[in-house]
Design an enzyme around this catalytic site. Structure first.
Site, PDB file in Angstrom:
ATOM      1  N   ALA A  29       0.781  -1.092  -0.189  1.00 28.03           N
ATOM      2  CA  ALA A  29      -0.053   0.048   0.112  1.00 28.03           C
ATOM      3  C   ALA A  29       0.973   1.243   0.022  1.00 28.03           C
ATOM      4  CB  ALA A  29      -1.028  -0.206   1.074  1.00 28.03           C
ATOM      5  N   HIS A  34       6.710   5.942   1.502  1.00 30.50           N
ATOM      6  CA  HIS A  34       7.655   5.087   1.247  1.00 30.50           C
ATOM      7  C   HIS A  34       8.349   5.372   0.053  1.00 30.50           C
ATOM      8  CE1 HIS A  34       3.910   2.623   2.619  1.00 30.50           C
ATOM      9  NE2 HIS A  34       4.925   1.968   3.209  1.00 30.50           N
ATOM     10  N   ARG A 184      -2.886   3.477   6.341  1.00 30.58           N
ATOM     11  CA  ARG A 184      -4.274   3.574   6.930  1.00 30.58           C
ATOM     12  C   ARG A 184      -5.058   4.753   6.758  1.00 30.58           C
ATOM     13  NH1 ARG A 184      -1.159   0.300  11.110  1.00 30.58           N
ATOM     14  NH2 ARG A 184      -2.269  -1.864  10.902  1.00 30.58           N
TER      15      ARG A 184
END
Ligand code: PAF
Length: 278
Positions: A29, A34, A184
């Site tokens: 995800a 990232h 999230r």
């Protein structure tokens, strides 16, 4: 070179080239946070390996393991765009034998702060991270400072177990309004998102103060003002290496960390501060 997808140790050995290797461990995800880890890895090493593995061991029984976002095709595209060399995507049954017995203990440090609310979580994190280190054999591993206690524990594991790996922590990436990027965040409704801004606002407000007592009080006031839609688990002002609470007379570097539930989503955030002794 085209991106290689490795499923197991043999694939990783085949994909290995001469030179240094940086590992970016992720649960997929992938988002801009990232990408910032991957870019640092790219600058620092000859070959970049990104692992994508939703680690069942680090979810406590009531958490979101089964609904954790899995977006592997999009993750591959993002890795390709960033010039990643290898994506390591093992199957859970290849990572953990059914009769698995041995894992890593995160000790007292893993039971503090975040560990109070997620018993066993950091044992699961350290166990998978050590397995990833052993499988990928990187020279460098890159982690986000957003998971500050995780990063501190990984550094501690490297020290305590004499692992020959450099650990690099990369600053948190935020939305323009301050919300820390997280896989999230995609669970948040528009209303949840507005409420969630109290976390970064509390950290910013705390960071404008200079002593432990005033930092805690200022940040707490912002969290209280958010009302009942924000379920605060903790606000903690801690030593960055041990995650023990600092005293009111403390001077030096500390981490102000917060965790709260908004709707059904649990969010964490933190900021590093330098305190004047009271
Ligand atoms: O930070 C994460 O995404 C995970 O905790 C990690 C380090 C990939 C281990 O599963």
């Amino acid at each position: 070179m085209d991106l290689i997808v490795a499923r197991n140790r043999e694939d990783l050995v085949k994909a290995r080239r001469a030179g240094t290797v940086a590992l970016v461990p992720t649960m997929g995800a992938l988002h801009e946070g990232h990408m910032s880890l991957i870019r640092q890895a790219r600058v620092r090493a000859d070959q970049v390996v990104v692992s994508v593995f939703v680690n069942p061991l680090q979810f406590t029984p009531n958490e979101d393991f089964s609904r954790y976002p899995r977006t592997f095709d999009a993750d591959l595209d993002a890795c390709r765009t960033e010039g990643v060399d290898v994506v390591f995507h093992p199957a859970a049954e290849d990572m953990y034998a059914l009769d698995r017995q041995v894992g890593i203990s995160s000790g007292e440090m893993g039971a503090r702060v975040e560990g109070v609310f997620r018993p066993g979580h950091f044992d699961g994190v350290l166990t998978v991270v050590l397995k990833l280190f052993n499988l990928v054999r990187p020279d460098l591993a890159v982690f986000g400072q957003k998971d500050a206690q995780q990063l501190a524990l990984i550094r501690r594991m490297v020290t305590d177990l004499d692992l020959p790996i450099e650990i690099l922590g990369v600053p948190t990436v935020r939305e323009p309004d301050g919300l820390a990027l997280s896989s999230r965040n995609r669970y948040l409704s528009e209303d949840d998102r507005r409420v969630a801004l109290a976390l970064s606002r509390a950290l910013r407000t705390g960071a404008a103060q200079f002593t432990a007592a005033t930092i805690r009080a200022a940040a707490q006031e912002v969290l209280d003002a958010a009302g009942p839609d924000l379920g605060v688990d903790y606000l903690a002002l801690v030593d960055p290496a041990t995650f023990t609470e600092v005293g009111d007379d403390f001077g030096g570097v500390a981490v102000l960390a917060v965790a709260a539930r908004v709707g059904g989503t649990r969010l964490i955030d933190n900021v590093t501060l330098t305190l004047n002794p009271a």
